[in-house]
Design a protein around this motif. Sequence first.
Motif, PDB file in Angstrom:
ATOM      1  N   THR A  23      62.227  45.711  69.486  1.00  0.00           N
ATOM      2  CA  THR A  23      61.590  45.236  68.225  1.00  0.00           C
ATOM      3  C   THR A  23      61.410  43.721  68.373  1.00  0.00           C
ATOM      4  O   THR A  23      60.925  43.076  67.680  1.00  0.00           O
ATOM      5  CB  THR A  23      62.890  45.219  67.544  1.00  0.00           C
ATOM      6  N   ILE A  25      58.920  42.564  69.889  1.00  0.00           N
ATOM      7  CA  ILE A  25      57.439  42.519  69.717  1.00  0.00           C
ATOM      8  C   ILE A  25      57.134  42.200  68.327  1.00  0.00           C
ATOM      9  O   ILE A  25      56.140  41.877  67.887  1.00  0.00           O
ATOM     10  CB  ILE A  25      56.775  43.492  70.411  1.00  0.00           C
ATOM     11  N   ILE A  26      57.904  42.720  67.353  1.00  0.00           N
ATOM     12  CA  ILE A  26      57.560  42.565  65.790  1.00  0.00           C
ATOM     13  C   ILE A  26      57.025  41.394  65.388  1.00  0.00           C
ATOM     14  O   ILE A  26      55.782  41.431  64.817  1.00  0.00           O
ATOM     15  CB  ILE A  26      58.589  43.224  65.110  1.00  0.00           C
ATOM     16  N   LEU A  29      53.510  40.599  67.509  1.00  0.00           N
ATOM     17  CA  LEU A  29      52.348  41.590  68.118  1.00  0.00           C
ATOM     18  C   LEU A  29      50.985  41.260  67.616  1.00  0.00           C
ATOM     19  O   LEU A  29      50.157  41.215  68.375  1.00  0.00           O
ATOM     20  CB  LEU A  29      52.828  42.828  67.558  1.00  0.00           C
ATOM     21  N   SER A  30      50.946  41.106  66.263  1.00  0.00           N
ATOM     22  CA  SER A  30      49.653  40.729  65.703  1.00  0.00           C
ATOM     23  C   SER A  30      49.058  39.205  66.484  1.00  0.00           C
ATOM     24  O   SER A  30      47.804  39.449  66.661  1.00  0.00           O
ATOM     25  CB  SER A  30      49.673  40.510  64.123  1.00  0.00           C
ATOM     26  N   ALA A  49      47.746  46.708  65.278  1.00  0.00           N
ATOM     27  CA  ALA A  49      49.351  46.561  65.537  1.00  0.00           C
ATOM     28  C   ALA A  49      50.137  47.596  64.855  1.00  0.00           C
ATOM     29  O   ALA A  49      51.074  48.073  65.555  1.00  0.00           O
ATOM     30  CB  ALA A  49      49.740  45.307  64.471  1.00  0.00           C
ATOM     31  N   GLY A  50      49.746  48.507  63.814  1.00  0.00           N
ATOM     32  CA  GLY A  50      50.470  49.538  63.278  1.00  0.00           C
ATOM     33  C   GLY A  50      50.361  50.607  64.167  1.00  0.00           C
ATOM     34  O   GLY A  50      51.485  51.449  64.394  1.00  0.00           O
ATOM     35  N   PHE A  53      52.553  50.075  67.577  1.00  0.00           N
ATOM     36  CA  PHE A  53      53.999  49.880  67.185  1.00  0.00           C
ATOM     37  C   PHE A  53      54.300  51.470  66.889  1.00  0.00           C
ATOM     38  O   PHE A  53      55.605  51.737  67.465  1.00  0.00           O
ATOM     39  CB  PHE A  53      54.392  49.064  65.964  1.00  0.00           C
ATOM     40  N   ASN A  56      54.981  54.233  70.265  1.00  0.00           N
ATOM     41  CA  ASN A  56      56.019  54.441  71.082  1.00  0.00           C
ATOM     42  C   ASN A  56      56.936  55.904  70.428  1.00  0.00           C
ATOM     43  O   ASN A  56      57.774  56.412  71.157  1.00  0.00           O
ATOM     44  CB  ASN A  56      56.980  53.216  70.894  1.00  0.00           C
ATOM     45  N   ARG A 107      52.631  51.488  75.643  1.00  0.00           N
ATOM     46  CA  ARG A 107      53.727  51.721  74.431  1.00  0.00           C
ATOM     47  C   ARG A 107      54.248  53.209  74.340  1.00  0.00           C
ATOM     48  O   ARG A 107      55.136  53.802  74.273  1.00  0.00           O
ATOM     49  CB  ARG A 107      53.098  51.422  73.247  1.00  0.00           C
ATOM     50  N   THR A 148      68.533  45.766  67.330  1.00  0.00           N
ATOM     51  CA  THR A 148      67.562  45.853  66.548  1.00  0.00           C
ATOM     52  C   THR A 148      67.429  44.723  65.373  1.00  0.00           C
ATOM     53  O   THR A 148      66.375  44.060  65.167  1.00  0.00           O
ATOM     54  CB  THR A 148      67.611  47.073  65.508  1.00  0.00           C
TER      55      THR A 148
END
Length: 402
Positions: A23, A25-26, A29-30, A49-50, A53, A56, A107, A148
């Motif tokens: 988590t 990278i949330i 990431l963009s 990005a979606g 993510f 994985n 990923r 998380t």
Amino acid sequence: MEQWKKNLAVLWVGQFLVMAGMTMIIPFLSLYLQTDLGLSDPHETATWAGIIFAGNFVTSFLFQPLWGKLSDRYGRKMMLLRSGFGMAIVMVLMGFAQNPWHLLLLRMVNGTISGFNPASVSLISATTPKERMGFAMGTLQSGGIAGTILGPFIGGLLADAIGFRPIFYVTGLLLFLASLLAMFVVKESFDRTKAAAKPNVSIIQGFASLSRIPQLKSLFAVTFLIQFAMIGPMPLMPLYVQELHGTAVNLAFWSGLVGSAAGLSNMVSSPLLGRLSDRIGQERILLVSLIGSALLFIPQAMAGSVWQLLVLRFLQGVFLGGLIPSVNALIRKHTPDGMESRSFSFNSSTLSLGNMIGPIVGGVISGWIGIEGVFITSAVLFVLNALWVNRTLLAHRKQRQG
């Protein structure tokens, strides 16, 4: 310290680092896609990005049963180390990605070799005394929840301090150290000769065999519905906070606080409810947790301020803490000896499926009847879940006691 407690302590750290790594990278990431991987169009960046993510979870869903089968045949610790060291290498490689395709493929490889979570649960279930099973499962769950929650926070801090690429190197190093610690400290008594002598059942045959046990089939469905209903509202939470908070300052702060509120109380309540379940039964804790969570979804749809939403999310987290640990303890109770890892891996696959489908369906429902409708839908799913648990698990427990 007893060996099962050593195992639990080390794997708690491992769970924390694995989930934090997933988590972390949330928040960036963009930005990583824009500044380091060459994307400039906002719509293209959001789309990538979606996809990256979700990649994985897609491969994790597909490959978990294979690792569960091999775990029952060659040992849980071996699968634990395979996953830990493998993810450490892949995480470092993510820091060398040159375009979005590289990151997506890595990923997906990460999801393919993942399995630290089900291997940890299976190993703990095999080495913990039965009368302490609920406590152990709850404590292990709290490690994953802590990772998380804190993962995005740590990722955001490190992004400002050291840049994007070094975060992947740091995370990979921490995963490597956690796996190294597990290699030397964690112990299990696994008879490979005895395991090899058992029939080599295929993944499909194994799933068919486990599905014939009504309690397990119910628990797999419960895991999917729990994750589906919990994850569905999550991507919409910032929009809901904006709707309640307006366009005032600190919108990102409030969104993050509301998003983590349930996780904070979940982290604290998981070991406590696990300990209580050892005394009164995991079936009862699961049923009460489902009903409590369902009831707290409803007022969230009617919240008049961010503070109300925050308090409701925090209270709901207390009940959420009793769900997955109870399910894991019950899976161990109803799984035939020698198939524990396979059973936990199938359960992990249903969890990944809920992670994939929940946000998609939540978005569709939101577009159809509004964000509030997503909370009501989740409440209905939890009530249906509670009825199912009452019919299949509690009824079975009463018959056995009777």
